[in-house]
Design a protein around this motif. Structure first.
Motif, PDB file in Angstrom:
ATOM      1  N   UNK A 173      -4.222   8.075   0.790  1.00  0.00           N
ATOM      2  CA  UNK A 173      -5.186   6.999   0.999  1.00  0.00           C
ATOM      3  C   UNK A 173      -4.677   5.634   0.560  1.00  0.00           C
ATOM      4  N   UNK A 174      -4.037   5.556  -0.600  1.00  0.00           N
ATOM      5  CA  UNK A 174      -3.680   4.214  -1.085  1.00  0.00           C
ATOM      6  C   UNK A 174      -2.691   4.285  -2.240  1.00  0.00           C
ATOM      7  N   UNK A 175      -2.194   3.114  -2.590  1.00  0.00           N
ATOM      8  CA  UNK A 175      -1.429   2.942  -3.824  1.00  0.00           C
ATOM      9  C   UNK A 175      -2.395   3.133  -4.993  1.00  0.00           C
ATOM     10  N   UNK A 176      -1.894   3.717  -6.083  1.00  0.00           N
ATOM     11  CA  UNK A 176      -2.765   3.860  -7.256  1.00  0.00           C
ATOM     12  C   UNK A 176      -2.004   3.539  -8.527  1.00  0.00           C
ATOM     13  N   UNK A 177      -2.683   2.833  -9.432  1.00  0.00           N
ATOM     14  CA  UNK A 177      -2.068   2.450 -10.711  1.00  0.00           C
ATOM     15  C   UNK A 177      -3.089   2.622 -11.829  1.00  0.00           C
ATOM     16  N   UNK A 178      -2.666   3.306 -12.882  1.00  0.00           N
ATOM     17  CA  UNK A 178      -3.507   3.399 -14.073  1.00  0.00           C
ATOM     18  C   UNK A 178      -2.761   2.749 -15.225  1.00  0.00           C
ATOM     19  N   UNK A 179      -3.323   1.659 -15.727  1.00  0.00           N
ATOM     20  CA  UNK A 179      -2.769   1.010 -16.914  1.00  0.00           C
ATOM     21  C   UNK A 179      -3.361   1.717 -18.128  1.00  0.00           C
ATOM     22  N   UNK A 180      -2.511   2.023 -19.094  1.00  0.00           N
ATOM     23  CA  UNK A 180      -2.989   2.754 -20.262  1.00  0.00           C
ATOM     24  C   UNK A 180      -2.687   1.945 -21.523  1.00  0.00           C
ATOM     25  N   UNK A 181      -3.752   1.501 -22.201  1.00  0.00           N
ATOM     26  CA  UNK A 181      -3.569   0.790 -23.463  1.00  0.00           C
ATOM     27  C   UNK A 181      -3.060   1.799 -24.491  1.00  0.00           C
ATOM     28  N   UNK A 182      -1.958   1.410 -25.146  1.00  0.00           N
ATOM     29  CA  UNK A 182      -1.198   2.360 -25.927  1.00  0.00           C
ATOM     30  C   UNK A 182      -0.786   1.729 -27.255  1.00  0.00           C
TER      31      UNK A 182
ATOM     32  N   UNK B 220      -6.131  -2.193   0.138  1.00  0.00           N
ATOM     33  CA  UNK B 220      -6.889  -1.177  -0.613  1.00  0.00           C
ATOM     34  C   UNK B 220      -6.005  -0.440  -1.620  1.00  0.00           C
ATOM     35  N   UNK B 221      -6.546  -0.164  -2.797  1.00  0.00           N
ATOM     36  CA  UNK B 221      -5.790   0.522  -3.845  1.00  0.00           C
ATOM     37  C   UNK B 221      -6.765   1.079  -4.871  1.00  0.00           C
ATOM     38  N   UNK B 222      -6.258   1.980  -5.696  1.00  0.00           N
ATOM     39  CA  UNK B 222      -7.039   2.412  -6.852  1.00  0.00           C
ATOM     40  C   UNK B 222      -6.344   1.854  -8.091  1.00  0.00           C
ATOM     41  N   UNK B 223      -7.017   0.956  -8.789  1.00  0.00           N
ATOM     42  CA  UNK B 223      -6.448   0.313  -9.981  1.00  0.00           C
ATOM     43  C   UNK B 223      -7.437   0.491 -11.126  1.00  0.00           C
ATOM     44  N   UNK B 224      -6.944   1.061 -12.215  1.00  0.00           N
ATOM     45  CA  UNK B 224      -7.829   1.325 -13.337  1.00  0.00           C
ATOM     46  C   UNK B 224      -7.115   1.030 -14.649  1.00  0.00           C
ATOM     47  N   UNK B 225      -7.881   0.558 -15.648  1.00  0.00           N
ATOM     48  CA  UNK B 225      -7.277   0.443 -16.999  1.00  0.00           C
ATOM     49  C   UNK B 225      -8.003   1.398 -17.933  1.00  0.00           C
TER      50      UNK B 225
ATOM     51  N   UNK C 288       0.814  -1.216   0.000  1.00  0.00           N
ATOM     52  CA  UNK C 288       0.000   0.000   0.000  1.00  0.00           C
ATOM     53  C   UNK C 288       0.836   1.249   0.000  1.00  0.00           C
ATOM     54  N   UNK C 289       1.970   1.212  -0.730  1.00  0.00           N
ATOM     55  CA  UNK C 289       2.828   2.401  -0.809  1.00  0.00           C
ATOM     56  C   UNK C 289       2.025   3.538  -1.419  1.00  0.00           C
ATOM     57  N   UNK C 290       2.136   4.726  -0.864  1.00  0.00           N
ATOM     58  CA  UNK C 290       1.275   5.834  -1.294  1.00  0.00           C
ATOM     59  C   UNK C 290       1.878   6.603  -2.464  1.00  0.00           C
TER      60      UNK C 290
END
Lengths: 252, 356
Positions: free
Chosen positions: A202-211, A170-175, A112-114
């Protein structure tokens, strides 16, 4: 009438080294716009990966550190743990994050690194010359899968967003995707949310971006966009995969 | 503060805190896990950061990130773990950041064993990772010296903006000895605003800082490497430390030995001298830079017939000893590398075999 649209302060005037039709430029701009809008440029540190985006620091106008292949999440961990007030993001490609750096990203997410990760998935190693990545599509030809990715031999492409969403922390993960304007608008919203969660600690967050990578896919930019939509989008489903708040956005 | 009895590994952890380093990242490995166990309790108490990383590879970049943004950071490991951290050391040296690595050596190659050894001498002194870089390497021979070297390592790392390594054999980590933490070795971190990525808000100008090691232009990379070389040359001028034992009077054999091994050699020298066989020793305290001149001068003494490098390895430091002696005397090697420290009797036998 004043200016209503201009280059973000967080982007430099440096001419791009990215190939025609490459979407790194779009993603750089989205990150820069978000940092401007959130007013955090003066306390932001970016981490450049190994790959095409290693030179990302030429285009951003704030502090940057350069990591080795896949190690950006460990480096970001080090910064964030000792200076929690800094805003830290890693900008990583799929060879970097999903192959050699899988351990670092999974464990940083699980602790959960911020910090925030912008993960650019173009289904291929870019800078080293178009080799097969863990995200390369079935039957996709690359310089190291000249007959197409054989899933019997090397397995199916890794869905990073779903994989990390499986963690209990908990995390925010989105593609998201940036291959057409409508996707770009949504991608920006997701990247902004990712940084906001970090600012709120609040949380670690990652957005994967189709490229896209027209050069290494052997396509024109227009063909590349079409291929990403026809082949990548059905497999790499867009949308939020995990959120500390209830998920509102529905997938396409 | 008076002396207290402490295990080497715990004393190393405490020394870092006393030196003003409050950030520790590590991965467990025998025989140095007590550093992490000690700091897991002690760091939070001191208001610092303790984090167990997922691998030694990751840990070396946690150190890099922390030190790159201007904070003191250190880690400890043992031989196989150091191999994994070597990648990060190369990037840290290339990126010109300070960092402190402690290697409590065990036997190798591969998994080797978990007992004391000095088998990572070449790895530590000749680079460890890829590329043209060196580390300043300090080799303690007692727990007290380990404490002092750890405390000195942070300002040295900052002076050169380069990794510094404490190279101790397993015994240094495992044994208990009385120690004192000298207050005068506590230092304030140097000002890092002109290079560290601590956020542009901390600076008056709009200049941003960049920590990197990539130079695609061959001329730029060459000049970057020349700049690094100048630092290593400066270390050779300013940082060489060593100790001599009985070099002022005549001797027939000169021993070069470091760390725990040098203490055994001292005992052997005392015994040999009581038997009227005069032996002296040069003990390097820095193994990079190596005290070449001190070894050369000691070997050139008229009475000196032979030189022997005694080390807990299959003959690694002996290469530096040969280089220093420049062919003026015969150079021999004696050592063991299975985890056992050679006894004074074994050292005495090795010396007697030389002068028959």
């Amino acid at each position: 009438m004043g200016k209503i649209f201009c280059k973000p302060v967080s982007l430099s005037d440096q001419a791009t080294h990215y190939c025609p039709g490459c979407t790194h430029g779009v993603i750089h701009r989205l990150v820069a716009e978000v940092i401007d809008e959130l007013g955090v440029r003066g306390r932001t540190v970016g981490i450049a990966p190994v790959g095409c985006a290693v030179l990302a620091y030429n285009y951003f106008t704030f502090d940057f550190q350069e990591a080795a292949h896949g190690r950006a999440p460990a480096m970001a961990t080090g910064i964030k743990r000792v200076r929690p007030d800094l805003i830290v993001f890693t900008y990583q490609g799929d060879g970097d994050l999903a192959s050699i750096g899988m351990s670092e990203i999974i464990h940083a997410a699980n602790r959960g690194e911020k910090f925030t990760t912008v993960f650019v998935n173009n289904a291929v190693y870019g800078m080293t010359g178009g080799q097969m990545a863990p995200t390369t599509m079935p039957n996709q030809r690359t310089t190291t899968s000249p007959f197409g990715r054989n899933v019997e031999e090397v397995g199916m492409p890794i869905k990073v967003a779903e994989l990390i969403s499986a963690l209990e922390t908990p995390a925010f993960i989105s593609r998201q995707s940036v291959i057409k304007p409508k996707y770009v608008v949504r991608a920006k919203k997701a990247i902004k949310r990712a940084f906001q969660y970090q600012i709120e600690k609040r949380c670690f967050s990652l957005v994967e971006v189709v490229s896209t990578c027209p050069t290494n896919w052997g396509m024109t930019p227009v063909e590349a966009v079409q291929w990403a939509e026809d082949v990548m989008h059905p497999y790499y489903q867009l949308g939020d995969k995990k959120s500390p708040d209830p998920i509102k956005d529905k997938e396409d | 503060m008076g002396k207290i009895l402490m295990k080497g590994n715990e004393a190393i952890g405490e020394a870092a805190i006393r030196a003003g380093c409050l950030n520790y990242f590590a991965y467990p490995i025998t025989p140095q896990s007590e550093v992490a166990e000690y700091l897991a309790r002690r760091m939070p108490e001191a208001g610092g950061v303790f984090l167990q990383g997922e691998s030694e590879v990751a840990v070396s970049y946690m150190i890099f990130g922390a030190s790159g943004c201007g904070e003191r950071a250190f880690t400890t490991s043992s031989s196989p773990g150091i191999s994994l951290m070597a990648e990060g050391m190369s990037y840290i040296a290339g990126g010109e950041c300070p960092a402190v690595f402690v290697n409590i050596m065990r036997g190798g190659p591969g998994l080797g064993g978990i007992l004391p050894s000095q088998a990572d001498y070449l790895q530590a002194t000749k680079g460890a990772g890829h590329g043209d870089y060196r580390m300043l390497v300090l080799a303690p021979a007692s727990v007290q010296e380990a404490v002092e070297m750890v405390m000195t390592a942070f300002p040295l790392a900052e002076k050169y903006r380069n990794p510094v390594m404490i190279l101790g054999d397993g015994l240094i980590g495992q044994m208990m000895e009385p120690v004192e933490f000298p207050d005068h070795l506590k230092t304030e971190p140097s000002n890092k605003d002109d290079w560290a990525t601590n956020g542009m808000d901390t600076r008056k100008s709009d200049r941003r800082n960049l920590v990197k090691s990539l130079y695609l232009d061959p001329e730029l990379l060459n000049s970057h490497n020349l700049k690094l070389k100048a630092k290593y040359d400066r270390m050779k001028r300013e940082e060489i430390r060593y100790e001599t034992y009985h070099t002022e009077s005549d001797y027939r054999v000169l021993i070069v030995s470091y760390g725990t091994m040098s203490r055994v050699c001292r005992t052997a020298i005392d015994e040999l001298r009581s038997q009227r066989l005069d032996v002296a020793m040069v003990r390097p305290k820095t193994v990079f830079p190596f005290p070449e001149q001190a070894v050369l001068v000691a070997s050139e003494k008229e009475s000196c017939e032979q030189v022997i490098s005694i080390e807990m390895s299959m003959g690694q430091m002996v290469e530096d000893v040969e280089r220093s002696v420049r062919g003026k005397r015969q150079v021999h090697w004696f050592g063991k590398c299975g985890g056992e420290v050679p006894t004074p009797e074994e050292v005495i036998d090795a010396i007697k075999a030389l002068v028959k």
